[in-house]
Structures are given as structure tokens and as C-alpha cells.
Write a protein that holds these residues in place. Sequence first.
Motif, PDB file in Angstrom:
ATOM      1  N   ASN A  73       4.746  13.655  -4.298  1.00  0.00           N
ATOM      2  CA  ASN A  73       4.641  13.711  -5.753  1.00  0.00           C
ATOM      3  C   ASN A  73       5.959  13.356  -6.424  1.00  0.00           C
ATOM      4  O   ASN A  73       5.978  12.765  -7.507  1.00  0.00           O
ATOM      5  CB  ASN A  73       4.185  15.107  -6.196  1.00  0.00           C
ATOM      6  CG  ASN A  73       2.725  15.369  -5.857  1.00  0.00           C
ATOM      7  OD1 ASN A  73       1.952  14.434  -5.643  1.00  0.00           O
ATOM      8  ND2 ASN A  73       2.339  16.639  -5.801  1.00  0.00           N
ATOM      9  N   GLY A  74       7.040  13.707  -5.757  1.00  0.00           N
ATOM     10  CA  GLY A  74       8.348  13.350  -6.309  1.00  0.00           C
ATOM     11  C   GLY A  74       8.710  11.891  -6.097  1.00  0.00           C
ATOM     12  O   GLY A  74       9.373  11.280  -6.936  1.00  0.00           O
ATOM     13  N   ASP A  75       8.258  11.321  -4.974  1.00  0.00           N
ATOM     14  CA  ASP A  75       8.574   9.924  -4.665  1.00  0.00           C
ATOM     15  C   ASP A  75       7.395   9.324  -3.919  1.00  0.00           C
ATOM     16  O   ASP A  75       7.173   9.633  -2.738  1.00  0.00           O
ATOM     17  CB  ASP A  75       9.836   9.838  -3.810  1.00  0.00           C
ATOM     18  CG  ASP A  75      10.235   8.392  -3.506  1.00  0.00           C
ATOM     19  OD1 ASP A  75       9.647   7.477  -4.109  1.00  0.00           O
ATOM     20  OD2 ASP A  75      11.136   8.198  -2.665  1.00  0.00           O
ATOM     21  N   PRO A  76       6.597   8.457  -4.564  1.00  0.00           N
ATOM     22  CA  PRO A  76       5.440   7.851  -3.888  1.00  0.00           C
ATOM     23  C   PRO A  76       5.831   6.991  -2.691  1.00  0.00           C
ATOM     24  O   PRO A  76       4.976   6.692  -1.853  1.00  0.00           O
ATOM     25  CB  PRO A  76       4.793   7.000  -4.988  1.00  0.00           C
ATOM     26  CG  PRO A  76       5.288   7.575  -6.267  1.00  0.00           C
ATOM     27  CD  PRO A  76       6.666   8.074  -5.981  1.00  0.00           C
ATOM     28  N   CYS A  77       7.079   6.604  -2.577  1.00  0.00           N
ATOM     29  CA  CYS A  77       7.524   5.765  -1.468  1.00  0.00           C
ATOM     30  C   CYS A  77       8.191   6.556  -0.355  1.00  0.00           C
ATOM     31  O   CYS A  77       8.841   5.960   0.524  1.00  0.00           O
ATOM     32  CB  CYS A  77       8.492   4.695  -1.988  1.00  0.00           C
ATOM     33  SG  CYS A  77       7.817   3.638  -3.291  1.00  0.00           S
ATOM     34  N   PHE A  78       8.088   7.881  -0.381  1.00  0.00           N
ATOM     35  CA  PHE A  78       8.813   8.699   0.593  1.00  0.00           C
ATOM     36  C   PHE A  78       8.323   8.432   2.010  1.00  0.00           C
ATOM     37  O   PHE A  78       9.115   8.378   2.948  1.00  0.00           O
ATOM     38  CB  PHE A  78       8.658  10.179   0.240  1.00  0.00           C
ATOM     39  CG  PHE A  78       9.512  11.086   1.065  1.00  0.00           C
ATOM     40  CD1 PHE A  78      10.814  11.354   0.687  1.00  0.00           C
ATOM     41  CD2 PHE A  78       9.023  11.666   2.241  1.00  0.00           C
ATOM     42  CE1 PHE A  78      11.618  12.185   1.456  1.00  0.00           C
ATOM     43  CE2 PHE A  78       9.819  12.481   3.011  1.00  0.00           C
ATOM     44  CZ  PHE A  78      11.124  12.746   2.615  1.00  0.00           C
ATOM     45  N   PHE A  79       7.019   8.280   2.200  1.00  0.00           N
ATOM     46  CA  PHE A  79       6.461   8.073   3.539  1.00  0.00           C
ATOM     47  C   PHE A  79       6.142   6.605   3.805  1.00  0.00           C
ATOM     48  O   PHE A  79       5.312   6.304   4.667  1.00  0.00           O
ATOM     49  CB  PHE A  79       5.187   8.907   3.710  1.00  0.00           C
ATOM     50  CG  PHE A  79       5.432  10.387   3.706  1.00  0.00           C
ATOM     51  CD1 PHE A  79       5.874  11.044   4.841  1.00  0.00           C
ATOM     52  CD2 PHE A  79       5.237  11.126   2.546  1.00  0.00           C
ATOM     53  CE1 PHE A  79       6.100  12.398   4.832  1.00  0.00           C
ATOM     54  CE2 PHE A  79       5.453  12.486   2.531  1.00  0.00           C
ATOM     55  CZ  PHE A  79       5.902  13.135   3.680  1.00  0.00           C
ATOM     56  N   LYS A  80       6.795   5.713   3.090  1.00  0.00           N
ATOM     57  CA  LYS A  80       6.556   4.291   3.292  1.00  0.00           C
ATOM     58  C   LYS A  80       6.986   3.883   4.701  1.00  0.00           C
ATOM     59  O   LYS A  80       8.068   4.232   5.167  1.00  0.00           O
ATOM     60  CB  LYS A  80       7.320   3.473   2.251  1.00  0.00           C
ATOM     61  CG  LYS A  80       7.005   1.982   2.296  1.00  0.00           C
ATOM     62  CD  LYS A  80       7.699   1.255   1.167  1.00  0.00           C
ATOM     63  CE  LYS A  80       7.351  -0.230   1.190  1.00  0.00           C
ATOM     64  NZ  LYS A  80       5.917  -0.467   1.041  1.00  0.00           N
ATOM     65  N   GLY A  81       6.131   3.147   5.381  1.00  0.00           N
ATOM     66  CA  GLY A  81       6.397   2.724   6.749  1.00  0.00           C
ATOM     67  C   GLY A  81       5.746   3.598   7.791  1.00  0.00           C
ATOM     68  O   GLY A  81       5.576   3.181   8.935  1.00  0.00           O
TER      69      GLY A  81
END
Length: 590
Positions: free
Chosen positions: A443-451
Motif C-alpha cells: 500500500n505504501g509502494d506498489p512497486c515494492f514486490f516488483k520482480g
Amino acid sequence: MGAQEIYGKVSGGPLLGPRPGMEDVDFSDDDTTPLTESIYNGSQRSNMETKGWDVFRVLPPEQDSSSENIQKWLGNAVKFLKVFAYMFTFVVVLVCGVVTKGTTLFMASQLKPDRTIEYCNHELERGKNYAAKISVQERVAWTWCIFFAFLVPELGTTFRSARICVFKSCRRSSFSDFLVVWVFESMHIVGLSLLFFVVLPELDVVKGAMLTNCLCLIPAVLGLASRHHKESKRFLKVVMDLVAIAGQCTGLFIWPIVEFQNNNFVAGAIPIAVFLTSAGWWENYVDRRSPLAPVRQLGRIKDRLKRTRYFVYFFVSVWKILLFFSSMLLFLNLNGAQIGPLFSEFKSSFVSHNINITRVLDRAGPLPDLPGGQKLEEFLQILSVGSTPFYVLLIQITSAYLAYIFGKFACKICIQGFSFAFPVNLTIPVVVSLLISACGLRNGDPCFFKGSIPDYLYWTCPNGDFLNDFISNDHAWIWLIWLLSQTWVTLHIWSPQCERLASTEKLFVTPMYVSLLIDQSLCLNRRRDDEGEVKTEELELDRVGMDDNDISQYYETISIHTESSQPTTTKTKTSDSITRIYACATMWHE
């Protein structure tokens, strides 16, 4: 050397005098003379070391420093292996239970119709917000994943039942017993399908994980009804049963009321799903000593199922697969999903397909001069990762199977308290903690789990502030009551009574497990009526009323022990299933 020096003195008798030259020889017994005395004047026999078998006393073993070191090292190695077995089994059961629960909820989160999720903008245009909409093909893939996850252990039950019925002995059950099992298992399957295809997709993932602790209503009620007067501390147990039932009943109305306030009317199916799903573990909580006649009858059916289980479950497992599939189609249709794409889009759903990405526009700015006064939205398309559903399904199936296998291993080697009961009860608290953390990060960063996770896929996370909204307004604190009530209902897993290396039939009620609810399946399916180790006195023959010449007490014959010839009112003991070998030997002691 003379004869006197060799033989000593000999006392003469009154009638027979000593021979000449042997007057001083003594032939009397002397117990103080050791066997190894040098009576042969330094012969080879006198100098030989005394053998352990050649004396009438037990000598201590020879002290060998190397042997002592080896024994000490082996003792320490055994202790280390025991501690390692405890810890390794605990970690495997806990990790596999958490992974199974997390992947199952991940699959259920993708089934909500018209679901959108915030999309990472790193590969698009930074500073702008985008949202991904789950396509029909994507929902088709995840729907089949839930079905296949349910299917695997049921196929295992079918194959196991068929193998035992074909290659081993198997008794047929009566129609009434079969009908009772069929009714309870059908209730369980309908509730399970309703839970995963209707209820859980409409709830956020944290609520969904908490709700799985509220599936013990029918076992709690049957456990209360099975309390008999011979139980110790019966009054205290009855009070605790009533508290556990009240705690489980709160799940029938607390969250439906909360969801109705949020205009989520689908959550009204929660009471039905929870009640029906809990019917799957009825057999473990009935007792033939119950003061209530219906529960006593169910207890007798339970006893008869120990001999006819595999015959019954060969047909029931096939019926459960068909019923789950039919219920899946019915509830998806009632929930607004189309049934046709489940078959027409099956192949294309597990390969790369298009995912629609929409730019989220700021509604607070000035509206352009367009018909209708609405802003234009920017649509993009990306390709999905077609193998993601398959890998998630593979992880779910593997972790569920490992949790079951290592849990059974812990029960077999009698380390159940720490390596089975503790991790099973700890699964949901760990899952809830990890999901809250994971949702907060994304919720804080939509790209946190990118990859690691595709940007268009994620759990359905709760909105708003966790402490103020989720705990206070959504009443998430009620989950602690569900957890404690489930712990009381499954308290028997902390104090097992079975022998070491007990068979699967003695450890668990049903042949396999429910992979969609792995932790509940393990603790509720673990038998409550463990039989303790057989005492020595139980192995004695009960000769009351038996003829001494009756060979049936010593030998089993086909004519005596056929099913048709066995009496119906036979009192059985725990030692009856133990093979006893009687041997007669003639011992000759010289």
C-alpha cells in the motif's frame, strides 16, 4: 621335590591308614583357595589368565578408554539428532502451513469480479497512477487452480481406498452408515465451495485468514454433547465447551453485520459457509458413551467405520469431487461470473494474455469540455505471465503435502506436542502477521514486490488505517476469540496417547487431508480417542467361561473367524489386535 610339597597333608582315617610317604598330605576342602593357585608348580595352566566363562562369578568388563569415548560420542550424537528432529519438524510444519494458507488465499483473492489493483508505474510514466483490471482469462486460471488444489488429496483418498479394497481386506458398510457419511461430507463440500468461491473473494485477505479459525462450530457442539459422566472434571470441560461454542457463534453474525454496513451483501453467506464447512470433522467429536441418543448412534457409526472406512470413502471421495465441481459452477454463476469461459478459455488462461492497465486520473482538477463532463482515461495493455498460476498451484500442493507428511511423522515418533500441535496452532497468527506487513508495504509502494510477484496480481488488502479502522470499526479483535476457541476444541492434539509408530488409521480419522484448509484439517482430523500403550496384563488370556480344550483361544482358523460367524456383541480389547506367539520348549539343565 617330594610329594609333601606338592600335595600337602592328608589326614588318616580310623580304618584306613595313610600310605607310606603320604602321612602329611591334606585332601580337605578349602574354599579360600582360589582356582588359579599355582598347584602345578608353575605349569602353563597356572600362568594362564582366568577366562570370564571359567569362573563362577561375573567380572566387570575391561576398561577401554577408546570404547568409553565412542559411547559418549554416540550418546551426544543421539541427543543432537533428537533436538534436530524436534526443531526441523517444527519448522517444516510451520513454514509449509503458512505457505499453503498464503497461496490459497492468494488464489481466492483473484476471483472477485471486476477487481482492480494498483499497478506499478516504473515501466510506464512515473508520477502517474495506474490500475490493473483482472481479466476473465486470469480469473479462469485461478478458479481452476483452486479446484485442482482441492482435487489432489481427494484423488489420493480414492487411490488409497481402491488399493486397500482390492489388495487387502475391506468390509462393506450398511446403507444407513453410508448415508450418514454422505450427508456430512456433502455439507462440508458445499460449505467449502461457498467459502472459497463466494465469501473469501469478497473479503480482504486478513479477514479471510482470520475467518478460517471460525470453522469449529459443529465439532464444538458434538464435543459438548459427547461429554459423559465418567470423564474427569466434567463440569469444567462443559463450561469451557459452552464458551468455545459462544466464541464460534460470533463468526455467524459479527462480520456479516460489518460487511452489510459496507454494502457488501455477498458476505451474508458467511454463516452458511462457516456452518456447513465445519461438518467435515463430525466423526472425531462423537462418542457412543454420550448421554444423548442421537450422538450415541453417531458414535456407533464411528466405531463401525473403522472397519468399513475405505469401502465408504472409495465412493464418497468420487462424489466429493463431482459435488465440489458442480458447486463451483453454481456459486460462480450466482455470483455473476460466466460459466462458458471456464471451458472455452481454459487453455489460453494458462498462457500469456492481455491485461488492461488504466491510468487513474485526478478527479479534483477541471473537467475538459467533453460530452458528459467526464475525463478521458488512458488504456494500456500488457502481457501476463502465463506460468504464474501453475507455479502458485504447484507450491500450494507441495507445501500442503509436506505439512501433512511431516505432521504425521511428528505424531508417529511421539514429538507431537512441540513439532505438530504448536506449529499448527501458530499457523494463522503467523499468516495474519505476515499479511498485515505485506499489505502495508505494498500500500505504501506498489512497486515494492516488483520482480517477485507480477504487478497486476496481489492479495486483496484491507483499506485505511489498521489500528483505527480495521480493529475498531471492523471488529478484527474478535479473531482472538475464534483462535482461543479453536485451541480449546483441538486441545487433544497437545496430549496424545498413541503408541510409537502408530498407523495412519490410528492417528487420523479420514485417510487424507483438506489442502484448502490445511491447518484446520490437521488438528481437527487428528484422533481424540487415542489408545494408550498396551500393558502387560492386557496380553493375558481371558479364560473366564472358556474350555481348557478350546483351541480357538490359541489358534485362529478361517471357520471360526469369518465375518458371518463372529458374534455381534463381542467385547474387544486394545490387545486383541496384537499378534501373540506362544512357544513351548523343553529345557535340560545339566
